[in-house]
Design a protein around this motif. Structure first.
Motif, PDB file in Angstrom:
ATOM      1  N   ALA A 125       0.884  -1.179   0.000  1.00  0.00           N
ATOM      2  CA  ALA A 125       0.000   0.000   0.000  1.00  0.00           C
ATOM      3  C   ALA A 125       0.914   1.218   0.000  1.00  0.00           C
ATOM      4  CB  ALA A 125      -0.883  -0.006   1.237  1.00  0.00           C
ATOM      5  N   GLU A 126       0.406   2.358  -0.486  1.00  0.00           N
ATOM      6  CA  GLU A 126       1.248   3.568  -0.505  1.00  0.00           C
ATOM      7  C   GLU A 126       0.602   4.680   0.301  1.00  0.00           C
ATOM      8  OE1 GLU A 126       0.834   3.889  -4.997  1.00  0.00           O
ATOM      9  OE2 GLU A 126       0.489   5.976  -4.407  1.00  0.00           O
ATOM     10  N   PHE A 127       1.443   5.488   0.948  1.00  0.00           N
ATOM     11  CA  PHE A 127       0.948   6.543   1.837  1.00  0.00           C
ATOM     12  C   PHE A 127       1.745   7.832   1.655  1.00  0.00           C
ATOM     13  CE2 PHE A 127       0.021   2.460   3.758  1.00  0.00           C
ATOM     14  CZ  PHE A 127      -1.338   2.575   4.027  1.00  0.00           C
ATOM     15  N   THR A 128       1.069   8.980   1.957  1.00  0.00           N
ATOM     16  CA  THR A 128       1.717  10.294   1.947  1.00  0.00           C
ATOM     17  C   THR A 128       1.356  10.982   3.265  1.00  0.00           C
ATOM     18  OG1 THR A 128      -0.211  11.377   0.994  1.00  0.00           O
ATOM     19  CG2 THR A 128       1.427  10.525  -0.572  1.00  0.00           C
ATOM     20  N   ALA A 129       1.733  12.264   3.395  1.00  0.00           N
ATOM     21  CA  ALA A 129       1.376  13.008   4.615  1.00  0.00           C
ATOM     22  C   ALA A 129      -0.142  13.090   4.752  1.00  0.00           C
ATOM     23  CB  ALA A 129       1.996  14.399   4.558  1.00  0.00           C
ATOM     24  N   ALA A 150      11.018   4.455   0.410  1.00  0.00           N
ATOM     25  CA  ALA A 150      10.810   5.812  -0.083  1.00  0.00           C
ATOM     26  C   ALA A 150      10.484   5.679  -1.571  1.00  0.00           C
ATOM     27  CB  ALA A 150      12.075   6.641   0.117  1.00  0.00           C
ATOM     28  N   ASP A 151       9.490   6.429  -2.031  1.00  0.00           N
ATOM     29  CA  ASP A 151       9.025   6.267  -3.411  1.00  0.00           C
ATOM     30  C   ASP A 151      10.118   6.569  -4.448  1.00  0.00           C
ATOM     31  OD1 ASP A 151       7.024   6.013  -5.505  1.00  0.00           O
ATOM     32  OD2 ASP A 151       7.205   8.186  -5.727  1.00  0.00           O
ATOM     33  N   LYS A 187       6.220  10.175  -0.579  1.00  0.00           N
ATOM     34  CA  LYS A 187       5.329   9.024  -0.671  1.00  0.00           C
ATOM     35  C   LYS A 187       6.126   7.814  -0.196  1.00  0.00           C
ATOM     36  CE  LYS A 187       2.595   8.941  -4.393  1.00  0.00           C
ATOM     37  NZ  LYS A 187       2.405   8.778  -5.857  1.00  0.00           N
ATOM     38  N   VAL A 188       5.478   6.912   0.534  1.00  0.00           N
ATOM     39  CA  VAL A 188       6.172   5.720   1.026  1.00  0.00           C
ATOM     40  C   VAL A 188       5.352   4.481   0.658  1.00  0.00           C
ATOM     41  CG1 VAL A 188       6.897   4.495   3.135  1.00  0.00           C
ATOM     42  CG2 VAL A 188       7.335   6.944   2.914  1.00  0.00           C
ATOM     43  N   VAL A 189       6.051   3.488   0.135  1.00  0.00           N
ATOM     44  CA  VAL A 189       5.410   2.209  -0.169  1.00  0.00           C
ATOM     45  C   VAL A 189       5.692   1.271   1.006  1.00  0.00           C
ATOM     46  CG1 VAL A 189       5.637   0.143  -1.623  1.00  0.00           C
ATOM     47  CG2 VAL A 189       5.420   2.395  -2.692  1.00  0.00           C
ATOM     48  N   ILE A 190       4.645   0.634   1.507  1.00  0.00           N
ATOM     49  CA  ILE A 190       4.815  -0.333   2.592  1.00  0.00           C
ATOM     50  C   ILE A 190       4.463  -1.691   2.034  1.00  0.00           C
ATOM     51  CG2 ILE A 190       3.990  -1.055   4.879  1.00  0.00           C
ATOM     52  CD1 ILE A 190       3.468   1.937   5.386  1.00  0.00           C
TER      53      ILE A 190
END
Ligand code: AMP
Ligand code: GLY
Length: 428
Positions: A125-129, A150-151, A187-190
């Motif tokens: 899943a990907e997330f931002t602020a 880190a994206d 953006k961060v991918v987990i």
């Protein structure tokens, strides 16, 4: 033709070594190159992302082909820079367009691409602020270990494998709220942690057709027995014994072919290398990452085994005949061992004089590739963390690695360190 090669590592020395064997290669220029590439062509003091200086050089030196070693100029759009410039348009650029280079330049882009084309990869899943709290909840409920990426490009430091939820949450906060990697971690991918053995497969494509030009296994950790910190790669072997016909068939039908079909379907312009970073999970290949370039030190074993003329392959890629190319490999195994500066991958000193290069190169079936070196007053000096890649052929990996170590033992510089166990798990 006159060729310009961008980059300065062991990968570029190996590419230069291979390209200068082609009768299609008249003059080779390397920007900026190293002390090794200087023996094969003309080094030019131009940075790999200095597009204006690269343009000038191409016009002055009547360059007909540009081969891009590292990812940064590709992600920054060097392919598009050439195709949009009337004076540079006719030059063959080996590398993808900026949009297609997002396969490496954005983890979120590559994960979505794989999802669209049903290419096996870890769940994510990907997330931002903006959805930071949702990201925290996602992490808290995730199985361990959990992988945070880190994206964007983060010089190989943007991936963290966290073994506790506390660590994962701290890394997530650092990346998103404290912008640890600047824009690259907006953006961060987990993603799910995949267990298995990691391998690299290399393809040359024109976006429609492709050829597999080799594969390898990289040893990423600094310490013997795969312990300690991650590095750019401390050694490599090829071919990998378990990457037999049946495994490669799976890689081709489930991963390579759908990737190329996906590029074509999405009209992503791609004339260059694709590096498939794969996990062999109980015999089933899954994609860990795409890179839009060759690997380093993989190139230092892949190029010695590739018998096909590389410059002819680049020309075939450009003129639509890549599918007809004949790819052949040296039957022998090849291993490379990296000589690093003491302290690497932490801080290390540079400018140490290097001795014994000629004796090492005279070793049986040995090739000494320079990685972080420079020439000063006729002396080759260390100029980076990874200094040299000593490659050798052998009838099997054990013999190749033994020969590489033996040749490397001739080389001396203050603080020299290398792993003595490259290829250990394939010992015969
Ligand atoms: P990447 O930049 O995506 O290649 O990640 C760097 C390294 O982290 C890879 O070469 C792997 O060794 C490791 N890695 C990345 N993603 C995963 C994953 N999902 N499972 C296990 N290891 C991973
Ligand atoms: N050896 C891994 C890389 O080039 O990314």
């Amino acid at each position: 033709m006159n060729i310009l090669l961008l980059g300065s590592g062991g990968r570029e020395h190996a590419l230069a070594w291979k390209m200068t064997q082609s009768h299609h290669c008249d003059q080779l220029f390397i920007a900026p190159g190293n002390a090794g590439t200087a023996q094969l062509g003309t080094n030019l003091p131009i940075g790999v992302t200095d597009f204006a200086a690269i343009r000038q050089c191409c016009i002055e030196q009547q360059i007909q082909m540009v081969v891009v070693g590292p990812e940064e100029p590709l992600v920054k759009g060097i392919y598009d820079f050439f195709t949009h410039d009337p004076e540079l348009q006719s030059i063959i650029v080996v590398g993808p367009s900026a949009k297609a280079a997002q396969l490496e330049g954005s983890k979120a882009f590559s994960k979505k691409f794989m999802q669209r084309h049903q290419i096996p990869t870890a769940a994510y899943a990907e997330f931002t602020a903006e959805n930071y709290e949702a990201g925290r909840s996602y992490i808290a409920a995730h199985s361990l270990p959990v992988v945070l990426k880190a994206d964007g490009l983060a010089a190989g430091k943007g991936v963290v494998i966290a073994s506790t939820h506390e660590e994962a949450l701290a890394v997530f906060e650092e990346m998103i709220l404290h912008k640890q990697f600047g824009e690259a971690s907006n953006k961060v991918v987990i993603e799910e942690f995949l267990t298995g053995i990691e391998v690299s497969v290399f393809v040359l494509t024109n976006g429609t057709d492709y050829q597999i030009i080799g594969h390898a296994k990289d040893y990423k950790r600094i310490g013997e027995g795969d312990t300690g910190l991650n590095t750019g790669g401390m050694g490599c072997v090829s071919p990998v014994p378990f990457m037999d016909e049946s495994f490669m068939q799976k890689v081709e039908s489930r991963i390579i072919a759908p990737t190329i079909r996906g590029l074509a379907a999405e009209e992503l312009t791609y004339h260059g290398f694709i590096f498939f970073g794969l996990m062999n999970r109980h015999g089933e290949p899954m994609v860990i990452e795409y890179n839009c370039r060759m690997g380093d030190p993989e190139t230092e074993v892949v190029m010695p085994r590739l018998q096909t003329d590389l410059v002819a392959l680049f020309a075939a890629m450009d003129n639509g005949t890549l599918a007809d190319a004949n790819i052949s490999f040296d039957e022998r195994a090849c291993a490379t061992v990296i000589a690093a500066s003491g302290g690497y991958p932490g801080s290390y000193e540079k400018d140490k004089p290097i001795e014994g290069l000629e004796q090492a190169a005279a070793g049986k079936d040995t090739l000494v590739f320079h990685a972080g070196t420079r020439l000063q007053d006729n002396t080759v000096r260390t100029n980076g963390g990874r200094v040299l890649a000593v490659s050798a052929y052998g009838t099997n990996i054990t013999q190749a690695a033994e020969q590489a170590r033996q040749s490397l033992s001739q080389i001396r510089f203050e603080g020299i360190y290398y792993r003595k166990d490259i290829g250990y798990e394939f010992e015969v």
